[in-house]
Design a protein around this motif. Structure first.
Motif, PDB file in Angstrom:
ATOM      1  N   ARG A 231      52.897  68.973  69.794  1.00 10.37           N
ATOM      2  CA  ARG A 231      53.517  68.539  70.972  1.00 10.37           C
ATOM      3  C   ARG A 231      54.123  69.763  71.547  1.00 10.37           C
ATOM      4  O   ARG A 231      53.943  69.686  72.879  1.00 10.37           O
ATOM      5  CB  ARG A 231      54.886  67.706  70.507  1.00 10.37           C
ATOM      6  CG  ARG A 231      56.008  67.470  71.294  1.00 10.37           C
ATOM      7  CD  ARG A 231      55.368  66.221  72.197  1.00 10.37           C
ATOM      8  NE  ARG A 231      56.208  65.993  73.361  1.00 10.37           N
ATOM      9  CZ  ARG A 231      57.191  65.064  73.466  1.00 10.37           C
ATOM     10  NH1 ARG A 231      57.635  64.276  72.204  1.00 10.37           N
ATOM     11  NH2 ARG A 231      58.040  64.872  74.595  1.00 10.37           N
ATOM     12  N   ASN A 232      54.365  70.864  70.994  1.00 15.12           N
ATOM     13  CA  ASN A 232      54.802  72.117  71.503  1.00 15.12           C
ATOM     14  C   ASN A 232      54.633  73.243  71.083  1.00 15.12           C
ATOM     15  O   ASN A 232      53.557  73.119  69.800  1.00 15.12           O
ATOM     16  CB  ASN A 232      56.112  72.018  72.101  1.00 15.12           C
ATOM     17  CG  ASN A 232      57.446  71.670  70.808  1.00 15.12           C
ATOM     18  OD1 ASN A 232      56.989  72.129  69.548  1.00 15.12           O
ATOM     19  ND2 ASN A 232      58.274  70.870  70.957  1.00 15.12           N
ATOM     20  N   HIS A 522      61.149  81.671  74.494  1.00 14.14           N
ATOM     21  CA  HIS A 522      61.390  80.259  75.054  1.00 14.14           C
ATOM     22  C   HIS A 522      63.004  80.379  75.380  1.00 14.14           C
ATOM     23  O   HIS A 522      63.275  79.720  76.555  1.00 14.14           O
ATOM     24  CB  HIS A 522      61.108  79.188  73.950  1.00 14.14           C
ATOM     25  CG  HIS A 522      61.615  77.742  74.455  1.00 14.14           C
ATOM     26  ND1 HIS A 522      60.768  76.893  75.443  1.00 14.14           N
ATOM     27  CD2 HIS A 522      62.636  77.037  74.070  1.00 14.14           C
ATOM     28  CE1 HIS A 522      61.523  75.823  75.631  1.00 14.14           C
ATOM     29  NE2 HIS A 522      62.622  75.733  74.892  1.00 14.14           N
ATOM     30  N   THR A 536      63.507  71.104  72.402  1.00 11.50           N
ATOM     31  CA  THR A 536      62.318  71.265  71.967  1.00 11.50           C
ATOM     32  C   THR A 536      62.085  71.175  70.569  1.00 11.50           C
ATOM     33  O   THR A 536      61.078  70.510  69.924  1.00 11.50           O
ATOM     34  CB  THR A 536      62.071  73.089  72.409  1.00 11.50           C
ATOM     35  OG1 THR A 536      62.303  73.141  73.859  1.00 11.50           O
ATOM     36  CG2 THR A 536      60.644  73.145  72.134  1.00 11.50           C
ATOM     37  N   SER A 540      59.775  68.345  68.555  1.00 16.04           N
ATOM     38  CA  SER A 540      58.482  68.641  67.917  1.00 16.04           C
ATOM     39  C   SER A 540      58.021  67.763  66.851  1.00 16.04           C
ATOM     40  O   SER A 540      58.774  67.246  66.059  1.00 16.04           O
ATOM     41  CB  SER A 540      58.743  70.116  67.294  1.00 16.04           C
ATOM     42  OG  SER A 540      59.642  70.215  66.189  1.00 16.04           O
TER      43      SER A 540
END
Length: 733
Positions: A231-232, A522, A536, A540
């Motif tokens: 996803r990230n 980030h 975030t 995930s």
């Protein structure tokens, strides 16, 4: 005369050659030998009191003092300059005379010869112009290998004069995970099993680390990994690490598991049955993202994270007067509610001036009322590293030196307080003079942040804390970023990328260094917005994995192959018990410790996560490992299960009294006239955030239905007790 000239020239040539030969350096040759062979270690002459009347500094941090101890103490009897081999300093090392420390090395070994040459040259001391070590590197910084293999490290030191040396023989080695790899005194690594570990090499106060990776045996399931969709960036780095270690990840958590997990980790409460039903019935693909955004905006978020940072900042009614304590706590709440960027919040804390009742952050300096205490608390809280060892000697497991410690502490030497106009008020200000004297040198070190290149001018009248805050919160300060990322990560995963959470040092590397670096990057891009980092993490696939393990990943506790279950924090657990039973807890102030005040208890309805103070007379919170807020250390809080906890859940007052209390949740359910099956479903949603299985529903409904009218409440109490004493309730999973 003519015939003697060649002989005279030969003598002059040899004499000039001997004069030109440099004797071994005490700083760069003798000191590493004393450390490498344990002479300058804590178990031998490096102990605070030394051994046998002979004392050296720990790991040779004090060159001048050690040289004087060897050459001058005991009337210089340890050295025999005219016959170095007869020196007691050498005779004991080779055990030619009795030595409690046993033999350290052999006669005619390189170590022996170096010391002989040094004594023969007159035992010269450390010189100001001696080259200084500037870096240390290992030949295999990242070693991927298999069990049964052996790898010889090579360690290279670079010095300030530009030359490099192979110092493999002189290093002190240590392995952190013997189940993966061991290392001997020569730097030979032997691989013992699958997993990940580190081997550190120490030389002249510098460390270099080899990360050892040993994949699990077996053929990697490349198709299974290829099917996973990250996803990230968190998922990308986690999957890369799992592939490297050959650890397959578990599947995705169910909606019910994710719902309960996200509520508890983000805001510290359970979803209501209505919230659970709505979420589980929602078929939209983005419902998890929408839930995450909702949780980050809830008022309970402010309660949860204010309590979390109050642990870190040590909000404590035992150390602060009531008004000051509330001022400090409300300062934290305001910043959390406003989502103040972490760097701005820390800057506001460290540069606080004026009344501690008007600027609550200033109470940080009331609690840390001495320069060295300030320095140590700041380093742990905001850099995630302890520099306390360097107060007496160079840090034995880190790069921090004695001089760096006192230079850092001197940044706080001019912080002063005075009485205000109100009873509990203190006024904080920065003086224009005053310095902290380092005991060893008898002089103050020029004030300087730990890794800063330039010190603050000793004559400057500017508040030194401004320089500190600028350096600390700089986008280039990796330790500052790593410390807060690690704390936030630990909240959602139960352990940090570096564990323990506040033990960031070279010899304790992250479980996934590329991921750690990416998370810090980030955070900086998001301008230190902690909610952005939390979002975030919550989004995930790594966080949203099931806690149900596979045979191949059951032993993984730190690489993200599955969610690791953990017992709820003390305050969260007490609040959830109160929430489920609809029986609030009355919190009484512990008068044995707390400063004077008027009220003996907080108002009814206060949750444990809303308490500003840790001085609460609660056997439950104490038994389940709350933080006492005495020292800035994650070790203050424990989530480890204990026998006291088990007995309290099984037969303690908290759970039993709340279940028996009149007009609580049970009475409301029984008076609702719902069918018994609906009451059972409600009980499961309240406690476990899921519907009962068919078997659970059938058995529990039968128990309630067949109970006599006068026994229905007792039966329902037993049902709730069984659910709330289960691991499924007590643990987040």
């Amino acid at each position: 005369m003519q015939s003697s000239r060649p002989l005279l020239l030969l003598v002059l040539f040899l004499g000039s050659s001997l004069c030109a030969a440099e004797p071994p350096s005490f700083r760069n040759t003798i000191q590493p030998i004393l450390t490498r062979y344990g002479c300058a270690m804590g178990a031998c002459h490096g102990a605070a009191a030394g051994q046998g009347g002979f004392r050296l500094s720990l790991r040779g941090f004090d060159d001048e003092g050690d040289w004087l101890s060897i050459t001058r103490s005991a009337n210089g009897r340890r050295l025999t300059l005219e016959d170095p081999a007869r020196s007691l300093f050498l005779l004991k090392a080779v055990k030619a005379v009795p030595h409690k420390g046993d033999k350290r090395f052999e006669v005619n070994s390189p170590e022996y010869k170096a010391i002989v040459d040094w004594i023969a040259a007159g035992a010269p001391g450390p010189k100001a112009e001696d080259p200084r070590i500037v870096s240390l590197s290992v030949s295999e910084p990242h070693l991927v290998t298999q069990a049964g293999k052996s790898v010889q490290l090579k360690v290279t030191a670079k010095f300030s004069d530009g030359h490099s040396e192979d110092v493999t023989r002189w290093c002190k080695y240590n392995a952190t995970n013997a189940s993966v790899a061991t290392v001997d005194d020569s730097g030979l690594i032997k691989i013992t099993g699958a997993g990940e570990g580190t081997v550190s090499a120490w030389y002249l106060s510098l460390l270099s680390v080899t990360n050892v990776v040993v994949p699990k045996p077996g053929k990697p399931d490349t198709e299974a990994f290829a099917a996973l969709k990250p996803r990230n960036f968190i998922d990308e780095h986690v999957l890369t690490k799992l592939r490297e270690l050959n650890i397959p990840p578990s599947g995705r958590a169910t909606d019910a598991e994710f719902l309960r997990r996200a509520f508890l980790d983000t805001i510290g409460v359970l979803p209501t049955p209505e919230e659970a039903k709505a979420f589980l019935a929602d078929q939209a693909a983005d419902k998890r993202d929408r839930l995450i955004d909702t949780l980050l905006k809830r008022p309970e978020f402010v309660d949860y994270w204010s309590h979390r940072w109050s642990d870190l900042f040590l909000v404590n009614g035992d150390k602060l007067m009531p008004q000051a304590m509330w001022s400090y706590y409300n300062w934290i709440r305001r910043h959390v509610a406003a989502n103040t960027p972490w760097d701005a919040m820390v800057r506001d804390l460290l540069t606080a001036t004026g009344s501690t009742l008007e600027h609550g952050g200033g109470n940080f300096f009331i609690l840390n009322d001495e320069p060295t205490k300030c320095a140590e608390t700041v380093s742990v809280a905001f850099l995630g590293t302890s520099i306390g060892c360097a107060k007496c000697h160079n840090h034995p497991m880190e790069k921090w030196t004695y001089d760096q410690y006192y230079a850092f502490a001197n940044l706080f030497a001019r912080v002063r307080t005075k009485n205000g106009t109100q009873a509990d008020e203190r006024v904080l200000f920065s003086d224009t003079q005053g310095d902290l004297v380092a005991p060893l040198t008898g002089k103050p070190q020029p004030p300087r942040p730990l890794d800063a290149l330039q010190p603050v001018s000793m004559t400057s009248t500017e508040d030194r804390r401004i320089t500190l805050a600028n350096w600390l919160t700089s986008a280039d300060n990796k330790l500052f970023q790593r410390a807060i990322v690690n704390r936030v990560w630990a909240n959602f995963f139960g352990s940090g990328l570096v564990e323990a959470v506040d033990d960031l040092r070279v010899t304790n590397p992250a479980s996934n260094e590329p991921l750690f670096a990416a998370a810090c990057e980030h955070l900086v891009k998001q301008k230190f917005d902690l909610k952005a980092l939390m979002r975030t993490i919550l989004q995930s696939e790594t966080y949203q994995r099931s806690s149900i393990t596979l045979p191949e990943n059951i032993s993984d506790l730190r690489y993200g192959s599955h969610y690791v279950p953990r017992r709820l924090k003390a305050e969260v657990l007490l609040d959830t018990v109160s929430q489920v039973t609809a029986a609030p807890t009355t919190f009484k102030i512990d008068r044995r410790n707390a400063n004077r005040g008027t009220a003996d208890a907080y108002p009814m309805g206060f949750r444990a996560l809303q308490l500003p103070d840790s001085n609460i007379a609660s056997y439950f919170l104490k038994s389940f490992g709350r933080a006492d807020r005495v020292a800035t250390c994650e070790c203050e809080r424990t989530n480890e299960p204990s026998m006291a906890q088990a007995l309290h859940i099984a037969n303690g007052e908290t759970l039993n009294q709340k279940l028996a209390q009149k007009d609580n949740r049970l009475d409301a359910l029984l008076s609702s006239k719902q069918p018994d099956a609906k009451i059972i479903e409600e009980a499961y949603l309240l406690t476990l955030t899921r519907a009962p299985t068919d078997r659970e529903l059938e058995k529990a409904t039968a128990l309630l239905t067949t109970a006599k009218p006068e026994d229905r409440r007792v039966t329902l109490e037993d049902l709730f007790w069984s659910l709330m004493s289960s691991k499924e309730f007590l643990f987040n999973h």
